[in-house]
Design a protein around this motif. Structure first.
Motif, PDB file in Angstrom:
ATOM      1  N   PHE A 191      42.911  36.783  52.434  1.00 11.32           N
ATOM      2  CA  PHE A 191      43.346  37.871  51.570  1.00 11.32           C
ATOM      3  C   PHE A 191      43.154  37.535  50.093  1.00 11.32           C
ATOM      4  O   PHE A 191      43.717  38.197  49.219  1.00 11.32           O
ATOM      5  N   GLY A 192      42.389  36.480  49.806  1.00  9.25           N
ATOM      6  CA  GLY A 192      42.083  36.134  48.426  1.00  9.25           C
ATOM      7  C   GLY A 192      42.945  35.048  47.820  1.00  9.25           C
ATOM      8  O   GLY A 192      42.855  34.773  46.619  1.00  9.25           O
ATOM      9  N   ALA A 195      43.095  38.700  42.869  1.00  8.29           N
ATOM     10  CA  ALA A 195      42.103  38.470  43.929  1.00  8.29           C
ATOM     11  C   ALA A 195      41.399  39.751  44.365  1.00  8.29           C
ATOM     12  O   ALA A 195      40.353  39.691  45.012  1.00  8.29           O
ATOM     13  N   GLY A 196      41.960  40.917  44.022  1.00  5.67           N
ATOM     14  CA  GLY A 196      41.317  42.177  44.377  1.00  5.67           C
ATOM     15  C   GLY A 196      41.485  42.581  45.825  1.00  5.67           C
ATOM     16  O   GLY A 196      40.654  43.311  46.374  1.00  5.67           O
ATOM     17  N   ILE A 201      38.562  42.107  50.340  1.00  3.32           N
ATOM     18  CA  ILE A 201      38.560  41.566  48.984  1.00  3.32           C
ATOM     19  C   ILE A 201      37.366  42.116  48.230  1.00  3.32           C
ATOM     20  O   ILE A 201      36.242  42.109  48.746  1.00  3.32           O
ATOM     21  N   ASP A 202      37.597  42.568  47.005  1.00  2.61           N
ATOM     22  CA  ASP A 202      36.478  43.052  46.173  1.00  2.61           C
ATOM     23  C   ASP A 202      35.516  41.911  45.855  1.00  2.61           C
ATOM     24  O   ASP A 202      35.929  40.778  45.623  1.00  2.61           O
TER      25      ASP A 202
END
Length: 461
Positions: free
Chosen positions: A164-165, A356-357, A460-461
């Motif tokens: 999840f970043g 983290a986006g 995540i971006d």
């Protein structure tokens, strides 16, 4: 309250943000239960006498009053008033004592719940937030192997959150006995005060901490320097840690023989810390390191203390902390020692969202929106949705029998990838993938969505 107004420090996630938070909660719970921890929930309020056990945090307590009692609170001592809990450890200690006859010891529990603190809100710090805790409580005694096992469980849980970043997490460990023995060996007596000031090192720096030690804890300049030297001590393993500590003691005139009670106390803490570092290195190299500036300025810790930091996210501070406490819970002569760690879950979620986006793959958990041709045929659309749900496929039904284009736009706004068209005039049903544009015949008793888009996920971006 004016429309759109918000209360600082009391976050409210949007639905897509809530998806991220829920995935984090689900992940942590899965890891905790895989390691044998039992879930509990405690009440939101505690007696003031219990909440005051945590030292400096007492000034952040939110006390409760009924409306008709406003202005008359001073008639009741703080110890007898109710307050919102500011962590989950103090409620746990009360819970264990009250339910000791019904619990199996050692009692391993996980708890994910909201807490409240009246501190200054800032990025990643809230007044109302969620904590995720694991603790092990013993009845009379508690083996020290839990002091290495629990931080490793937390590292495992945090590792699961990297999808999840979240960056790599490292637990920094110290032992209060080691620090206390060293401070007493120097001739200092305000041990709790020294620990609280050393705990501020990362926030205000060595010079300011030195001033506080001199001005507030009765330390001389030389004693303050020695405390800072201990805080700067690092080691790759238990053997190096012991060698460097003994050298530091010798440099400041602290005898390292068996007759020195202060050194014996410090050595007890050092041996536990060395065990934690060496055992953690054997099981999961690099996950736990010795860091003697970790103090945890809270009164109830008696042994190991932990702070956890993310690579490249120094501004976030510690995201998971805890330690060993031997005296927090007791019943007559019976003590319930414990060790535990707590993740600031809301802080992690804020980092994932804003740095983290991380975001939901779609707003709605539904994979399918069943169209409605007209309100007279809504029952048929509902039956299709129920058939899909019975097979584990999340489905919603269009809110109105609007033009088909509007129903498709509604699905698109929610990120729902499929729109289902009930058959008319004897024709069969069809389903349209509004991402690819493909449209095919379908039967609600056998059709399955593409596995890639069927489940709402976090990306995540």
């Amino acid at each position: 309250m004016a429309k759109g107004a918000s209360l600082s420090g009391f976050p409210e996630w949007l639905p897509s943000e809530r998806v991220v938070e829920q995935r984090v909660i689900d992940t942590l719970r899965r890891v905790f239960e895989l390691n044998g921890f039992l879930g509990i929930e405690t009440r939101a309020v505690e007696q003031g006498s219990s909440l005051l056990k945590k030292g400096e945090t007492s000034k952040e307590i939110y006390l409760l009053s009924r409306l008709q009692e406003v202005g008359q609170e001073n008639d009741t001592p703080v110890e007898e008033r109710l307050g919102l809990h500011f962590d989950l450890t103090v409620p746990l200690s009360r819970y264990v004592v009250e339910h000791s006859g019904d619990l199996a010891f050692p009692f391993k529990r996980w708890q994910i719940q909201k807490v409240w603190r009246g501190e200054r809100p800032q990025e990643g710090r809230f007044r109302e937030f969620v904590q995720a805790d694991i603790d092990v409580i013993g009845n009379g005694d508690l083996p020290d192997h839990y002091e290495v096992e629990l931080p490793l469980v937390m590292v495992t849980a945090l590792e699961q959150l990297r999808e999840f970043g979240l960056p790599k997490a490292t637990v920094h460990a110290n032992n209060r006995k080691l620090s206390e023995g060293f401070y007493r060996g120097l001739g200092l007596t305000d041990i709790e005060g020294v620990l609280r000031e050393i705990d501020k090192l990362d926030k205000i720096g060595a010079d300011e901490v030195s001033k506080l030690l001199v001005e507030g804890c009765g330390a001389s300049e030389a004693q303050a320097r020695a405390c800072l030297e201990l805080a700067e001590l690092t080691a790759a393993n238990g053997t190096e840690l012991a060698e460097k500590f003994d050298a530091l003691c010798a440099a400041h005139g602290i005898a390292t023989d068996g007759s020195n009670e202060s050194y014996a106390l410090a050595r007890e803490g050092l041996d536990t810390l060395a065990m934690i570092v060496d055992e953690a290195a054997r099981i999961r190299p690099g996950s736990v390191i010795a860091d003697l500036k970790i103090a945890r300025g809270l009164d109830y810790y008696t042994g190991s203390v932990y702070e956890t930091f993310l690579d490249g996210a120094a501004s976030l501070g510690s995201i998971c902390s805890g330690g060993r406490y031997d005296n927090l819970a007791s019943q007559g002569n019976r003590k319930y020692p414990g060790v535990g760690l707590s993740i600031g879950l809301s802080r992690l979620v804020s980092y994932m969202l804003h740095t983290a986006g991380a975001h939901a793959s779609r707003v709605s958990p539904a994979a399918v929106l069943v169209a409605v041709w007209n309100e007279d045929e809504r029952t048929a659309s509902n039956r299709i949705a129920d058939a899909l749900r019975a097979r584990g496929i999340a489905a919603d039904v269009a809110p109105t029998a609007a033009k088909l284009g509007k129903q498709i736009k509604y699905a698109d706004k929610l990120g729902i990838p499929y729109v289902w068209f009930p058959g008319q005039d004897g024709a069969g049903d069809e389903v349209k993938n509004i991402v690819s544009g493909d449209q095919n015949p379908a039967d609600a008793t056998s059709w399955r969505p593409d596995t890639v888009v069927a489940r709402q996920t976090v990306v995540i971006d």
